[in-house]
Design a protein around this motif. Structure first.
Motif, PDB file in Angstrom:
ATOM      1  N   LEU A   1       0.871  -1.165   0.000  1.00 31.34           N
ATOM      2  CA  LEU A   1       0.000   0.000   0.000  1.00 31.34           C
ATOM      3  C   LEU A   1       0.913   1.221   0.000  1.00 31.34           C
ATOM      4  O   LEU A   1       1.843   1.294   0.805  1.00 31.34           O
ATOM      5  CB  LEU A   1      -0.884   0.019   1.250  1.00 31.34           C
ATOM      6  CG  LEU A   1      -1.852  -1.155   1.420  1.00 31.34           C
ATOM      7  CD1 LEU A   1      -2.665  -0.970   2.693  1.00 31.34           C
ATOM      8  CD2 LEU A   1      -2.765  -1.300   0.219  1.00 31.34           C
ATOM      9  N   LEU A   2       0.655   2.154  -0.908  1.00 33.71           N
ATOM     10  CA  LEU A   2       1.556   3.299  -1.030  1.00 33.71           C
ATOM     11  C   LEU A   2       0.842   4.590  -0.652  1.00 33.71           C
ATOM     12  O   LEU A   2      -0.260   4.859  -1.143  1.00 33.71           O
ATOM     13  CB  LEU A   2       2.052   3.419  -2.486  1.00 33.71           C
ATOM     14  CG  LEU A   2       3.353   2.691  -2.832  1.00 33.71           C
ATOM     15  CD1 LEU A   2       3.337   1.243  -2.409  1.00 33.71           C
ATOM     16  CD2 LEU A   2       3.645   2.814  -4.324  1.00 33.71           C
ATOM     17  N   SER A   3       1.463   5.344   0.182  1.00 30.59           N
ATOM     18  CA  SER A   3       0.995   6.709   0.430  1.00 30.59           C
ATOM     19  C   SER A   3       1.274   7.505  -0.846  1.00 30.59           C
ATOM     20  O   SER A   3       2.225   7.192  -1.580  1.00 30.59           O
ATOM     21  CB  SER A   3       1.762   7.295   1.609  1.00 30.59           C
ATOM     22  OG  SER A   3       1.891   8.685   1.445  1.00 30.59           O
ATOM     23  N   GLU A   4       0.481   8.531  -1.096  1.00 31.71           N
ATOM     24  CA  GLU A   4       0.751   9.340  -2.298  1.00 31.71           C
ATOM     25  C   GLU A   4       2.126  10.011  -2.211  1.00 31.71           C
ATOM     26  O   GLU A   4       2.687  10.421  -3.213  1.00 31.71           O
ATOM     27  CB  GLU A   4      -0.353  10.388  -2.510  1.00 31.71           C
ATOM     28  CG  GLU A   4      -0.483  11.371  -1.352  1.00 31.71           C
ATOM     29  CD  GLU A   4      -1.628  12.356  -1.540  1.00 31.71           C
ATOM     30  OE1 GLU A   4      -2.229  12.362  -2.640  1.00 31.71           O
ATOM     31  OE2 GLU A   4      -1.915  13.109  -0.600  1.00 31.71           O
ATOM     32  N   LYS A   5       2.678  10.070  -1.005  1.00 35.41           N
ATOM     33  CA  LYS A   5       4.013  10.647  -0.825  1.00 35.41           C
ATOM     34  C   LYS A   5       5.133   9.600  -0.979  1.00 35.41           C
ATOM     35  O   LYS A   5       6.315   9.955  -0.898  1.00 35.41           O
ATOM     36  CB  LYS A   5       4.124  11.252   0.583  1.00 35.41           C
ATOM     37  CG  LYS A   5       3.129  12.349   0.878  1.00 35.41           C
ATOM     38  CD  LYS A   5       3.754  13.706   0.748  1.00 35.41           C
ATOM     39  CE  LYS A   5       4.516  14.084   2.000  1.00 35.41           C
ATOM     40  NZ  LYS A   5       5.022  15.441   1.972  1.00 35.41           N
ATOM     41  N   ALA A   6       4.752   8.359  -1.150  1.00 35.08           N
ATOM     42  CA  ALA A   6       5.762   7.297  -1.208  1.00 35.08           C
ATOM     43  C   ALA A   6       6.524   7.336  -2.527  1.00 35.08           C
ATOM     44  O   ALA A   6       6.040   7.874  -3.521  1.00 35.08           O
ATOM     45  CB  ALA A   6       5.096   5.925  -1.049  1.00 35.08           C
ATOM     46  N   SER A   7       7.730   6.779  -2.508  1.00 36.22           N
ATOM     47  CA  SER A   7       8.479   6.615  -3.755  1.00 36.22           C
ATOM     48  C   SER A   7       9.423   5.429  -3.593  1.00 36.22           C
ATOM     49  O   SER A   7       9.746   5.019  -2.472  1.00 36.22           O
ATOM     50  CB  SER A   7       9.280   7.886  -4.064  1.00 36.22           C
ATOM     51  OG  SER A   7      10.169   8.159  -3.008  1.00 36.22           O
ATOM     52  N   PHE A   8       9.811   4.871  -4.739  1.00 36.67           N
ATOM     53  CA  PHE A   8      10.785   3.779  -4.739  1.00 36.67           C
ATOM     54  C   PHE A   8      12.028   4.249  -5.460  1.00 36.67           C
ATOM     55  O   PHE A   8      11.946   4.976  -6.449  1.00 36.67           O
ATOM     56  CB  PHE A   8      10.236   2.561  -5.486  1.00 36.67           C
ATOM     57  CG  PHE A   8       9.211   1.776  -4.706  1.00 36.67           C
ATOM     58  CD1 PHE A   8       9.547   1.153  -3.521  1.00 36.67           C
ATOM     59  CD2 PHE A   8       7.904   1.644  -5.187  1.00 36.67           C
ATOM     60  CE1 PHE A   8       8.613   0.411  -2.807  1.00 36.67           C
ATOM     61  CE2 PHE A   8       6.965   0.899  -4.488  1.00 36.67           C
ATOM     62  CZ  PHE A   8       7.315   0.294  -3.293  1.00 36.67           C
TER      63      PHE A   8
END
Lengths: 259, 257
Positions: free
Chosen positions: B120-127
């Motif tokens: 599940l990714l927060s809209e602030k997440a990044s890889f």
């Protein structure tokens, strides 16, 4: 069963003789009396005409996590020689009825050697095998270096016995140490099915097949071929051969009596 | 009980929170060990039916703490001793594991998210496959999981080019179950995890096992594994409850047994 055992649980189910190692609190660590009891139970099944196959398993989390170290920590070479404890193991190898093993959890050291005494081995898919003896400054003494090498070859045997590292069920399958991997939840159920299937075959066939295959392990081919031929001829003196072939001709299922 | 990881169990969910926010939750030996131990604990706890791995503060996990890296370090040994056992513990876990990626997941932090069952990714997440920028290769299972999730070609692009990808891009790649707006982040993650925690846990474990095994099986082996899995699932109380609830036209209540 009339006899009671301290370290194993023995019972009969239809045509199967069941032996379960029963020291679950110590992961079925194998001590000398346990081996004697296993042998005693196997020899009783051997002469019991109602038993056509033997199933060997371990109660609890493990098949057997090794030998009882406390029992031998203070032994010297002469103690071993005079006690000649491995004669029980030699006699285990002389049992003529098929022995089917079910391994879950760990089969380590003496536990692995006991598993290697079985004719067929069914393994939980997360079981682990291994000979950790080297880590204690010793080595297997009940057939480990011999039987594992004959199954898996010198290359892997050296690696496993030098390092003592664990062998996963998957590797064991790959190297021909076990017959099949089964989910641990179903290990006994599936092993019993396999054993029943063998118990329904003609017993003398199974007996002479076992004898001939074991012969193949350490005899030259020409001798083995001679041996096989004699066993093949011998089966033609059984009622079951006549029944088997008659049933085939009549397109029905044979009913074997073990005669 | 742990110093670098917060561990809480609530409503059947074990929350494992990397808790070094000032270091962007970077991995040290201790973090590796504590994550491993907390996964083990959650796996054994009968009350727990779902695991969530997340990060405190603005990052999920920035990967290996470079403060601990020096010229004498044997990178291979660090992986064997600390990272690989952590990934293997995760792989052994028969319960569903959710990576709640709250912020950047870089390097081994990305590997950790890839090893989970859901992301599940927060809209602030990044890889970001940060390894290449310091002349290293993705590790801790990264190159095992990534191509299985998104294919060989895209894996090559991410691993070699090392470009940061946003939550939205990750979703397009197939790396995310869902991208969640900031204001709903905590609620949605909880709802998702608690939903998993009310499902037939044994069946989920068997699905995980059989899906993973499919990568290295023939059709024949897979069919036999289906048969064994279904035999086991068929004996569970949850299966009986599911059938009963269907007959009675009501919602089933699964106990994970």
């Amino acid at each position: 069963m009339s006899k009671t055992y301290e370290y194993i649980e023995v019972s009969k189910q239809d045509q199967l003789g069941l032996i379960a190692l029963n020291r679950p609190k110590v992961l079925n660590a194998i001590n000398r009396p346990m081996v004697s009891e296993i042998l005693d139970a196997m020899e009783s099944f051997e002469t019991d005409i109602g038993v056509r196959a033997i199933v060997l398993s371990g109660k609890g989390r493990a098949f057997a996590a090794g030998a009882d170290i406390d029992e031998m920590a203070n032994d010297n070479a002469i103690d071993f020689e005079l006690r000649n404890q491995f004669k029980d193991w030699d006699r285990l190898a002389m049992i003529k009825k098929p022995i089917i093993g079910a391994v879950q959890g760990f089969a380590l050291g003496g536990g692995f050697e006991l598993a290697l005494c079985c004719d067929l081995l069914y393994s939980a898919d997360d079981a682990e095998f291994g000979f950790p003896e080297v880590n204690l400054g010793v080595m297997p003494g009940a057939g480990g270096t011999q039987r594992l090498t004959k199954l898996a070859g010198k290359t892997k045997a050296m690696e496993w016995l030098f390092t003592g590292k664990r062998i996963s069920a998957r590797e064991a399958l790959h190297h021909g140490i076990v017959n099949q991997l089964i989910s641990k939840e179903l290990l006994m159920e599936e092993t019993m099915k396999a054993a029943e299937q063998i118990a329904n075959q003609a017993p003398i066939s199974i007996r002479l097949i076992k004898e001939a295959i074991l012969k193949a392990v350490d005899t030259p081919l020409n001798e083995g071929m001679e041996f096989e031929r004699k066993n093949f001829y011998l089966l033609f003196s059984t009622d079951d051969q006549k029944e088997g072939m008659q049933a085939f001709i009549e397109k029905r299922k044979p009913h074997f009596k073990g005669k | 009980m742990f110093e670098t990881v917060k561990y809480e169990v609530k409503n059947g969910v074990a929350w494992i929170t990397l808790n070094r926010p000032d270091k962007l939750n970077a991995f040290t030996e201790q973090v590796n060990k504590e994550v491993q131990q907390s996964i083990k604990q959650a796996s054994r706890d009968m009350e727990v039916r779902c695991l969530v791995i997340t990060g405190e503060g603005r990052a999920f996990c920035s990967g290996q703490d470079l403060e601990g890296v020096n010229e004498n370090m044997d990178h291979g040994q660090v992986l064997r001793k600390f990272y690989n056992p952590m990934v293997m513990e995760l792989d052994k876990c028969e319960k569903p594991v959710v990576a709640a990626v709250n912020g950047v997941a870089a390097g081994a932090g990305m590997s950790l998210a890839l090893a989970c069952d859901f992301r599940l990714l927060s809209e602030k997440a990044s890889f970001i496959e940060a390894f290449i920028h310091v002349g290293l290769v993705p590790d801790a299972g990264n190159l095992y999981f990534l191509p299985k999730l998104i294919g060989h070609a895209r894996s090559m692009e991410l691993a070699v080019l090392g470009e940061k990808i946003s939550a939205q891009e990750a979703k397009e790649h197939g790396l995310a179950t869902k991208v969640i707006p900031l204001e709903q982040w905590h609620d949605e993650v909880s709802v998702f995890a608690e939903r998993l925690a009310k499902m037939p846990t044994a069946a989920i474990g068997l699905i995980k096992k059989n899906l993973k095994a499919s990568w290295e099986s023939t059709l024949e082996e897979s069919l036999e594994r289906d048969a064994q899995g279904q035999r086991i699932a068929g004996l569970t109380l949850d299966h009986k409850e599911g059938v009963k609830a269907f007959m009675e036209k009501r919602k089933p209540v699964f106990q994970g047994k």
